[in-house]
Design a protein around this motif. Sequence first.
Motif, PDB file in Angstrom:
ATOM      1  N   GLY A 192       0.810  -1.219   0.000  1.00 11.00           N
ATOM      2  CA  GLY A 192       0.000   0.000   0.000  1.00 11.00           C
ATOM      3  C   GLY A 192       0.836   1.259   0.000  1.00 11.00           C
ATOM      4  O   GLY A 192       0.514   2.240  -0.680  1.00 11.00           O
ATOM      5  N   TRP A 193       1.949   1.249   0.751  1.00 14.31           N
ATOM      6  CA  TRP A 193       2.822   2.418   0.780  1.00 14.31           C
ATOM      7  C   TRP A 193       3.451   2.668  -0.583  1.00 14.31           C
ATOM      8  O   TRP A 193       3.511   3.804  -1.057  1.00 14.31           O
ATOM      9  N   TYR A 194       3.924   1.596  -1.215  1.00 15.17           N
ATOM     10  CA  TYR A 194       4.551   1.770  -2.525  1.00 15.17           C
ATOM     11  C   TYR A 194       3.540   2.219  -3.576  1.00 15.17           C
ATOM     12  O   TYR A 194       3.869   3.000  -4.475  1.00 15.17           O
ATOM     13  N   ARG A 195       2.305   1.739  -3.485  1.00 10.80           N
ATOM     14  CA  ARG A 195       1.282   2.194  -4.425  1.00 10.80           C
ATOM     15  C   ARG A 195       1.046   3.686  -4.271  1.00 10.80           C
ATOM     16  O   ARG A 195       0.898   4.411  -5.266  1.00 10.80           O
ATOM     17  N   THR A 196       1.006   4.144  -3.036  1.00  8.88           N
ATOM     18  CA  THR A 196       0.814   5.575  -2.785  1.00  8.88           C
ATOM     19  C   THR A 196       1.976   6.388  -3.341  1.00  8.88           C
ATOM     20  O   THR A 196       1.781   7.431  -3.974  1.00  8.88           O
ATOM     21  N   ILE A 197       3.194   5.902  -3.115  1.00  3.97           N
ATOM     22  CA  ILE A 197       4.384   6.621  -3.592  1.00  3.97           C
ATOM     23  C   ILE A 197       4.390   6.691  -5.119  1.00  3.97           C
ATOM     24  O   ILE A 197       4.707   7.729  -5.711  1.00  3.97           O
ATOM     25  N   PHE A 198       4.039   5.589  -5.776  1.00  9.19           N
ATOM     26  CA  PHE A 198       4.027   5.565  -7.227  1.00  9.19           C
ATOM     27  C   PHE A 198       2.930   6.462  -7.793  1.00  9.19           C
ATOM     28  O   PHE A 198       3.091   7.036  -8.879  1.00  9.19           O
ATOM     29  N   TYR A 199       1.822   6.585  -7.074  1.00  5.45           N
ATOM     30  CA  TYR A 199       0.686   7.335  -7.610  1.00  5.45           C
ATOM     31  C   TYR A 199       0.759   8.831  -7.306  1.00  5.45           C
ATOM     32  O   TYR A 199       0.197   9.642  -8.044  1.00  5.45           O
TER      33      TYR A 199
END
Length: 306
Positions: free
Chosen positions: A101-108
């Motif tokens: 979830g953290w990486y998805r947020t960072i990528f988005y």
Amino acid sequence: MRHRLRHTLTVASFMAPATVGIVVFFVYPLVSAVYFSFTKFDLLTVPEWVGLRNYRHMFEDAFLATAVRNTLWFVAFMVPARMLGGLASALLLTKLRRAGGWYRTIFYLPALAPPVAATLAFVYLLKPGVGPVNSALSHLGMSPPLWFNSPDWSKPSLVLLALWGCGDMMVLYLAALLDAPTAQLEAATMDGANAWQRFRHVTMPHIRPVVVFTAVIGVITTLQYFAQAAVAASAASGQATTGAGISSTFGYPEGSTFTYPLWLYVVGFRYGALGYANALAVVLFVVAFGVSLLLLRRTVNPETAS
């Protein structure tokens, strides 16, 4: 008969808000643009009918030719770069087992950045001499390019900016990949298929509608590429936009970032040739519509296209 009429009126009442919105904000502007494209119009005088003169003038417009070449370059390189970047990011996120979830947020997050602010930040980061990126490259013994100040690097710099903000496409690809048929993937693995074969023969057919959608949206958006090119040219040249909202540095450096929408904007609001500007807008609409149909036909139904 009365029941059918009541049912028709009920359906029409529910459709009325959307119908009115489509007529007022799409159909009427489109019809008006087509009409004004056949006129000499400056918003102050009565439109004068000139027939096809505006369209014939396009073949003599040297600025238009430059704008078309630059826009087609962006379509050819920016759209595939954003699609591949979004797909690669989505594939990477599907492999994460922890903190996904953290990486998805960072990528988005980059996709949420306002275009003007993101462009100004990139111009500063890539600024020759004092920019952090060029300073780092110089410390590594490399000869850094001029980025937005070079006609050879200005368009690739804008592609890097678009690639940085491909989180919107990443979300679409991620949703499609997470919905991929696991049973078929497991069966392909048991049959000895490697990762590429599983992606090509199982995953890719499943996400094809998303690929088509991102390609169509990418082409339409890039054909209307305006804000980033205008802001990058003004910021890199060191000259602010004028009070009328039109910069004298559109296309800096040497016309390399001068896109079709920029020329349309200049024609309409600097020169007041709104009839010619409407003709340019109509051509842009027709091209975008035609390319979208072509992509849908050749990608969704490749057998009929052949």
